[in-house]
Motif scaffolding. Sequence first.
Motif, PDB file in Angstrom:
ATOM      1  N   CYS A  21       4.805  -1.307  -3.270  1.00 22.92           N
ATOM      2  CA  CYS A  21       4.414  -1.017  -4.462  1.00 22.92           C
ATOM      3  C   CYS A  21       5.156  -1.192  -5.615  1.00 22.92           C
ATOM      4  O   CYS A  21       6.129  -1.572  -5.588  1.00 22.92           O
ATOM      5  CB  CYS A  21       4.601   0.718  -4.491  1.00 22.92           C
ATOM      6  SG  CYS A  21       3.390   1.393  -3.139  1.00 22.92           S
ATOM      7  N   CYS A  43      -0.288  -0.334  -1.141  1.00 25.87           N
ATOM      8  CA  CYS A  43       0.741  -1.044  -0.482  1.00 25.87           C
ATOM      9  C   CYS A  43       0.892  -0.471   0.783  1.00 25.87           C
ATOM     10  O   CYS A  43       0.371   0.621   1.211  1.00 25.87           O
ATOM     11  CB  CYS A  43       1.923  -0.787  -1.403  1.00 25.87           C
ATOM     12  SG  CYS A  43       2.619   0.883  -1.682  1.00 25.87           S
ATOM     13  N   SER A  46       6.044   2.662   0.858  1.00 22.49           N
ATOM     14  CA  SER A  46       6.526   3.615  -0.309  1.00 22.49           C
ATOM     15  C   SER A  46       7.457   3.022  -0.976  1.00 22.49           C
ATOM     16  O   SER A  46       7.935   3.454  -2.172  1.00 22.49           O
ATOM     17  CB  SER A  46       6.765   4.912   0.273  1.00 22.49           C
ATOM     18  OG  SER A  46       8.071   4.882   0.964  1.00 22.49           O
TER      19      SER A  46
END
Length: 259
Positions: A21, A43, A46
């Motif tokens: 991300c 994505c 995380s």
Amino acid sequence: MQLATFQKEKNFILYDAERFCDGGKPLEPPGIGAQEGAARGRCASSMPLEPRWFFPDYWRERDAVTGEAPGRGASLFLTAPDRPDEQWVLRPYRRGGLIARVNDAHYLWTGRERTRAFRELRLTAALHAKGLPVPRPVAAGVWQHGFTYQAALITVRLTGARALADCLADADAALLERVGATIRRFHDSGLDHVDLNARNLLVTPGGEVFLIDLDRCRLRQPGRWQAGNLSRLERSLKKFGASASLPAILAGYHDKSDG
């Protein structure tokens, strides 16, 4: 692989959108593909991208540097922050030749898509998507300073791989022929590798041959550049005292074309 871009202040990053991300400001450059645009906001992890990842001191301060590759760019081997079992290669862009005495890291800014880092990562991703043996790209970082920029590239490290230059002393004909066949695969796909030498060909512990360092390389129609690539490799082999390796490499190269 889907790529996406984002900007944080004057940092521009092109990255593997299936892995990270960004958390930054999305960019919408003209001509961007629908897949790239759709990749934004999605994505597989995380883990957010960090502009600091492109600066060697960030990793040294965290004791995450596991080694260093030879060359003027002083590429570092790093422990990946999201996958401890994976290593990365961080390669800052550095100039060579006489100009490096006065400017070793700054390039003329003409737009982010024309930076060396963005162009190399896009080319690497395109070749990787075709199944060609190149390291998987992670991200390219560019930071603008007025009319100039600096840049760095991150790719996944081929753990245990050695440069062909370090394998020449005990390389058998089968390996050398695989080197030639691999080069032919890239040529058949139109890749003009402007610095084809024995250090930019890597051999994995399993005997696979990979091509690295695609800076300033491009895709072209067949032409004299193919012979030029091979001539450059021949000069490199001579430099390492391994001119006798060339016939087997050429045999593999031409066998590929016949097949």
